[in-house]
Design a protein around this motif. Structure first.
Motif, PDB file in Angstrom:
ATOM      1  N   LEU A   1      13.633   3.835 -52.208  1.00  0.00           N
ATOM      2  CA  LEU A   1      12.959   5.121 -51.962  1.00  0.00           C
ATOM      3  C   LEU A   1      13.190   5.584 -50.524  1.00  0.00           C
ATOM      4  O   LEU A   1      13.490   6.754 -50.267  1.00  0.00           O
ATOM      5  CB  LEU A   1      11.463   4.994 -52.229  1.00  0.00           C
ATOM      6  CG  LEU A   1      11.051   5.152 -53.683  1.00  0.00           C
ATOM      7  CD1 LEU A   1       9.554   4.955 -53.809  1.00  0.00           C
ATOM      8  CD2 LEU A   1      11.450   6.532 -54.202  1.00  0.00           C
TER       9      LEU A   1
ATOM     10  N   GLU B   1      16.572   6.837 -50.087  1.00  0.00           N
ATOM     11  CA  GLU B   1      16.734   8.176 -50.653  1.00  0.00           C
ATOM     12  C   GLU B   1      16.253   9.230 -49.653  1.00  0.00           C
ATOM     13  O   GLU B   1      16.894  10.254 -49.443  1.00  0.00           O
ATOM     14  CB  GLU B   1      15.963   8.282 -51.962  1.00  0.00           C
ATOM     15  CG  GLU B   1      16.210   9.584 -52.683  1.00  0.00           C
ATOM     16  CD  GLU B   1      15.633   9.615 -54.091  1.00  0.00           C
ATOM     17  OE1 GLU B   1      15.364   8.530 -54.658  1.00  0.00           O
ATOM     18  OE2 GLU B   1      15.444  10.726 -54.609  1.00  0.00           O
ATOM     19  N   LEU B   2      15.106   8.935 -49.015  1.00  0.00           N
ATOM     20  CA  LEU B   2      14.578   9.877 -48.016  1.00  0.00           C
ATOM     21  C   LEU B   2      15.503   9.978 -46.809  1.00  0.00           C
ATOM     22  O   LEU B   2      15.636  11.032 -46.204  1.00  0.00           O
ATOM     23  CB  LEU B   2      13.190   9.440 -47.555  1.00  0.00           C
ATOM     24  CG  LEU B   2      12.073   9.711 -48.542  1.00  0.00           C
ATOM     25  CD1 LEU B   2      10.776   9.163 -48.022  1.00  0.00           C
ATOM     26  CD2 LEU B   2      11.962  11.207 -48.800  1.00  0.00           C
TER      27      LEU B   2
ATOM     28  N   GLU C   1      18.498   9.862 -46.923  1.00  0.00           N
ATOM     29  CA  GLU C   1      19.744  10.448 -47.417  1.00  0.00           C
ATOM     30  C   GLU C   1      20.932   9.536 -47.178  1.00  0.00           C
ATOM     31  O   GLU C   1      22.019   9.975 -46.774  1.00  0.00           O
ATOM     32  CB  GLU C   1      19.973  11.834 -46.803  1.00  0.00           C
ATOM     33  CG  GLU C   1      18.931  12.838 -47.265  1.00  0.00           C
ATOM     34  CD  GLU C   1      18.980  14.152 -46.516  1.00  0.00           C
ATOM     35  OE1 GLU C   1      20.077  14.611 -46.217  1.00  0.00           O
ATOM     36  OE2 GLU C   1      17.899  14.709 -46.239  1.00  0.00           O
TER      37      GLU C   1
ATOM     38  N   ILE D   1      16.870   7.059 -56.712  1.00  0.00           N
ATOM     39  CA  ILE D   1      16.279   5.933 -57.430  1.00  0.00           C
ATOM     40  C   ILE D   1      16.457   6.067 -58.937  1.00  0.00           C
ATOM     41  O   ILE D   1      16.439   5.085 -59.674  1.00  0.00           O
ATOM     42  CB  ILE D   1      14.781   5.796 -57.045  1.00  0.00           C
ATOM     43  CG1 ILE D   1      14.248   4.443 -57.509  1.00  0.00           C
ATOM     44  CG2 ILE D   1      13.944   6.929 -57.649  1.00  0.00           C
ATOM     45  CD1 ILE D   1      13.096   3.953 -56.702  1.00  0.00           C
TER      46      ILE D   1
END
Lengths: 662, 662
Positions: free
Chosen positions: B83, B86-87, B89, B104
């Motif tokens: 996660l 992902e944030l 990038e 995810i």
């Protein structure tokens, strides 16, 4: 006619579009010789849905009675335009003042639309979108050739209109002027009462697109920047202040000023591009090949689509084995013309002196200069033809590389043709007086010829236009609409469209930039020799701006808007002149005996040269440092971009965090 | 303890994480003097959920028995890491070989994961994410100060760990080595059997991050590029070919070669950055301020978040009124040291000659050079302290601008300190023989000192490490876990973590680049005077690579991976040396009487100088042209980027077209 059914079928499916009155935006004029099957096919394609390989546009057909030419008036429903704009990723200002890619679901958040899709785009945006859509009509797998022309072959994915244009089936495709808008723009722009007002750059951009607006912005900035050196020139002229420092001071001022001008322009240009939302636009790397690009049918290495492929080695071979020798030959020819001039001049000088400075021989004295100025123009015109031919023949794939190669060819030759004689006088003959008079002569002659071309020719055209208008009125009366829908087009629009069709086409900004480039060279390369150059250039440009504006608004066909965020390769060309002017000016000053006398007398000649070389290197370093330390993008623009980025990021973060209960 | 409950509460909510075995990745070592309240608060913050202002990480607490220092072992569940990635990038390679931002929901489309989230990231990625998450713990509105420290004030949005570090509450925060990985990497990298193998750059990147991998890639490319000039040097040495062209040829070769090297490096670097997915990463314009950035509490002009604000004029005032004068003074001091050396040398020469070339006086002859080499090192060390202090005191907001200012300070001074004497000999004394011996002396002395520092010191440290290991074993036995969960950490990991905590910290790549920069200058600035320089540099670098590798793997604490796509400001520094070498080499050749003799004898001295100046300008133009015409990004990389862009665009087009039945 097999397509007839299809057209009807489509017009039924899009019945909702027909509620809006038809607005003719773009005109497509076929040749009178074009086979009717090809015309009908094009009309069908224009109207067919995108999924059927068409452009889904509105078309009204007219036929010229006297030569049975077909003329299409093309428009589109506002719904269609907005969808196309969304696909084109057009950015518009939102209500809170930021550029955002438009979306059909979200029209109300953009400025100016007032929720009315009809006024969401302005005229030039609509025309640009329609042009893009027309160019996007591509041959399908079953389209092996243009109907009626067995020999004009197509391949899947080829842009059909580009084939029609390059084969002369369509004579021209042009957007219509907006009579009201252009009047309003002209009033602000070229009205002689407003000569000293700033140009309405934003309105120019709205009407003509960014590329042309950037040119006029540059012309404006450059002209204003000429005021200080022109003032100094006037002061020098009036006071007749004779000092050894006089020329050195002016040269140093000009070196700094030209650097500041070019750096300042970059900053200003990124400000306006930011305001127009074009600053962050990056050119797509999968640009289409040019219309005239030739080659065997192959596949694009990026998109995998069929397109002509031309081997790179062939282009390089053409370039190195033909273009380079031919251009070298041209440069030599220009050089020879220059030598010829100096021989003639020497002969004329001698004849004048031999005659005992007789008045009778005075014309003989000035004949060579006159002949040379004409020769420069003639050689230039011939060369331009050669350069255009060579550039076409080199078969560049992209419009941009075609353009850049053309600019390099122009700049290189004009540099030799226009400046070489100055270098010859300054550094070979080392004759300061001759340099001054020769520079003045070249500058003023070139400006005069330019003014005649640009101010007289338009005036003549404008006069001719009145005749055309009256002719157009009679023609419109005879014009035969092919379908009943075509009758709804306003007679006035028809009239104007016919007149605009016969107007001269504004070819590109290149010629205008080239003119400024040469002027920039005349002003800055030998500024220490002729301080009045800036004044002449200033006077010329003040009228030039308004003449060009008049030409754009009243004499030329409306060009399609093109986007741009800078002056492109021309920035480099101007910067090269800036760099060279450091070398020429330090050399000129170093060669000046009065300056040399300032140095201690016991310094050897060699050391003197070394001192000037060191000074020159230092100036180059300072110039470089100034260029590096002045950021190309102003702080506030950077901040705005950063703020936008931050908002986007924050929104994403918040979304992920809440959706995962992190 | 009020935080205890919160921690339990959170660990229950994230019970699914506890199914995975805890993997200690990052170690946070508190000072033994740190107030227990501050420690507990940090632990609570590390474990709290993101929505409660924490980092949602896994923490195991240990206490050192001998000084009651707290040591935290920090890890995270794989779900949490993905996660966070992902944030952040983070981009990873997909199965079809492209970089894509991870998600995810879509793990199976990325390489290497095999659908197992535990192996989705490698060790260094996990550590980088954890570091980012720890730094992202920010003070909330109610956090006015660090618990236990009334005076250490916080403001909302301040990164807490940065405050702990800058106030010495946390001694260090370091990632743990991966014993197996590092063994495998070392075997390929610094094994003496594989000295001539290429470095395993991709593996270095996977373990140490892009910034360090780029340094080693540059070192590798540069070292290989030294082979041709070194070979020419050997040929000149063996054949003793005496010719007037000899030095000119070598100088011209070197000028071209250095340009090609730097341009070639840029291309290679963009290739590897593309392979690593960092090429298209653009730095965020809303970077956080540095940990030590001081100022009144204000608001960030981009994000609007509270942060210290320091007026720009103060920084500029400090820079212009303190830094510039101090550094100028230092430069003068370095210059004075140089003059001192030449005076001493002249005196020693005289003494030697006066003594009738007595062997007894031979040491006297070489003493000044020795003293000067030592002086250079001493002055350098002192200056580095001053530069570091000044740079800190200037209070730069961003890490990047702090770093760039530091690089400029280092480069400027070292340029004067190391190269000025060469300029003095070459152009003031104009003594070619002295130039050669002085250059050889400086190059070899600096390399010897470098080798001692880098090869000997690590060796010593490595020996010391064995002692530390045995000490660590006894300490681990005594180590007291604070909670029962902490017992699950492997004893071996504990042992290593303690040893690694006492290892030297790899400060930055700057020192390594500086060393290469000076070497580059010695090799290329006066290449026509000392052709053997490249050979010496080559020999040095072959060992340097492996020594540095050993240092990285075995002697230093593991650094956090940092991403980079180029060598940054150093590229400019190397290019400036490249430019200067054109000037120095043409001047050296021009001053050579044997070369001068080649020109027609009737040429005046002034014209001779002018000829060399013209040659120099031509070389500069050619160099510039080469640099412009060699594209910085190889064709295939551009094509790949274009293809990716095209696919994205096609997907969007298809989506809009089908959803609107266009």
């Amino acid at each position: 006619m097999e397509f007839k059914d299809r057209i009807d079928d489509i017009s039924i499916r899009h019945r909702d579009d027909s509620k809006e009155p038809f607005e003719p935006l773009v005109v497509m004029q076929f040749s009178s010789k074009t086979n009717q099957a090809a015309v009908t096919w094009m009309i069908a394609k224009l109207q067919a849905s995108k999924q059927n390989g068409g452009a889904n546009l509105q078309v009204r057909t007219m036929v010229m009675p006297h030569n049975s030419e077909t003329v299409l008036y093309i428009g589109a429903s506002s719904h269609r335009l907005i969808l196309a704009g969304e696909l084109l990723e057009i950015k518009k200002l939102t209500l809170d003042g930021h550029y955002k890619e438009i979306s059909i679901h979200d029209l109300q958040s953009f400025q100016g639309s007032g929720n009315d899709p009809k006024t969401f785009f302005n005229n030039s945006e609509k025309q640009k979108i329609i042009k893009h859509e027309i160019e996007g009509i591509r041959a399908q797998a079953m389209d092996s050739n243009i109907p009626g022309y067995e020999k004009i072959r197509l391949y899947p994915g080829k842009s059909i209109i580009k084939k029609y244009l390059s084969r002369g089936l369509v004579l021209q495709l042009y957007p219509l002027h907006d009579e009201e808008e252009i009047k309003r723009l002209g009033d602000e722009w070229y009205n002689y009462k407003k000569v000293f007002n700033p140009q309405p750059i934003d309105k120019i951009r709205n009407y003509f697109g960014e590329k042309i607006a950037v040119y006029f912005a540059f012309l404006g900035v450059y002209t204003i920047a000429l005021i200080p050196p022109a003032l100094i020139g006037i002061i020098y002229l009036i006071t007749a202040w004779k000092s050894v420092y006089r020329e050195a001071i002016f040269a140093i001022f000009n070196l700094i000023w030209s650097t500041l001008l070019l750096e300042g322009w970059k900053r200003y240009c990124s400000e306006i591009s930011f305001k127009w939302g074009t600053l962050e636009n990056v050119g797509t790397s999968f640009e289409e090949p040019r219309a005239n690009y030739r080659g065997e049918l192959g596949r694009n290495i990026v998109t995998g689509n069929p397109e002509p492929v031309y081997p790179k080695w062939k282009r390089l071979a053409k370039f190195y084995f033909v273009t380079v020798p031919v251009i070298s030959l041209c440069l030599c020819a220009a050089f020879f013309v220059m030598l010829l001039y100096f021989w003639m001049q020497a002969w004329a000088d001698k004849a004048y002196i031999d005659s005992g400075h007789s008045y009778f021989y005075l014309p003989v004295l000035y004949t060579p200069s006159g002949i040379y100025a004409v020769m420069i123009a003639v050689v230039n015109a011939i060369y331009r033809l050669i350069a255009r031919e060579l550039n076409d023949w080199e078969n560049h794939r992209l419009e941009s590389s075609y353009n850049n190669h053309f600019i390099v060819k122009l700049v290189l030759f004009d540099f030799v043709n226009c400046f070489m004689s100055l270098f010859y006088v300054a550094f070979y003959l080392q004759n300061r007086t001759l340099l001054r008079s020769h520079l003045a002569c070249l500058l003023i002659a070139s400006q005069l010829m330019g003014q005649i071309q640009e101010a007289m020719v338009p005036f003549f055209f404008f006069k001719r236009r009145e005749k055309q208008l009256s002719k157009a009125i009679t023609m419109v009366e005879e014009l035969k609409p092919l379908d009943d829908k075509a009758e709804e087009i306003d007679k006035g629009v028809l009239k104007r469209s016919i007149v605009e069709g016969s107007m001269s086409v504004y070819d590109s900004t290149n010629n205008d930039y080239l003119e400024l480039f040469l002027q920039f060279g005349y002003v800055f390369l030998f500024s220490s020799a002729f301080p009045l150059a800036a004044l002449w250039a200033l006077l010329n440009n003040v009228t030039e701006i308004r003449c060009d504006a008049f030409k754009m608004c009243r004499v030329s066909q409306r060009p399609f808007a093109e986007s741009a965020s800078s002056i492109g390769a021309w920035q480099v060309a101007f910067e090269v002149i800036g760099l060279m002017s450091v070398i020429t000016n330090t050399a000129l000053i170093g060669m000046d005996p009065t300056v040399q006398a300032l140095l201690p007398s016991d310094i050897s000649a060699v050391n003197m040269v070394i001192i000037f070389v060191i000074v020159e290197h230092c100036v180059l370093v300072i110039k470089g440092a100034v260029a590096i330390f002045i950021p190309d993008i102003p702080k506030w623009v950077e901040l705005e971009i950063a703020r936008k980025e931050y908002r986007t990021k924050q929104a994403l973060q918040a979304e992920v965090c809440t959706s995962f209960y992190l």
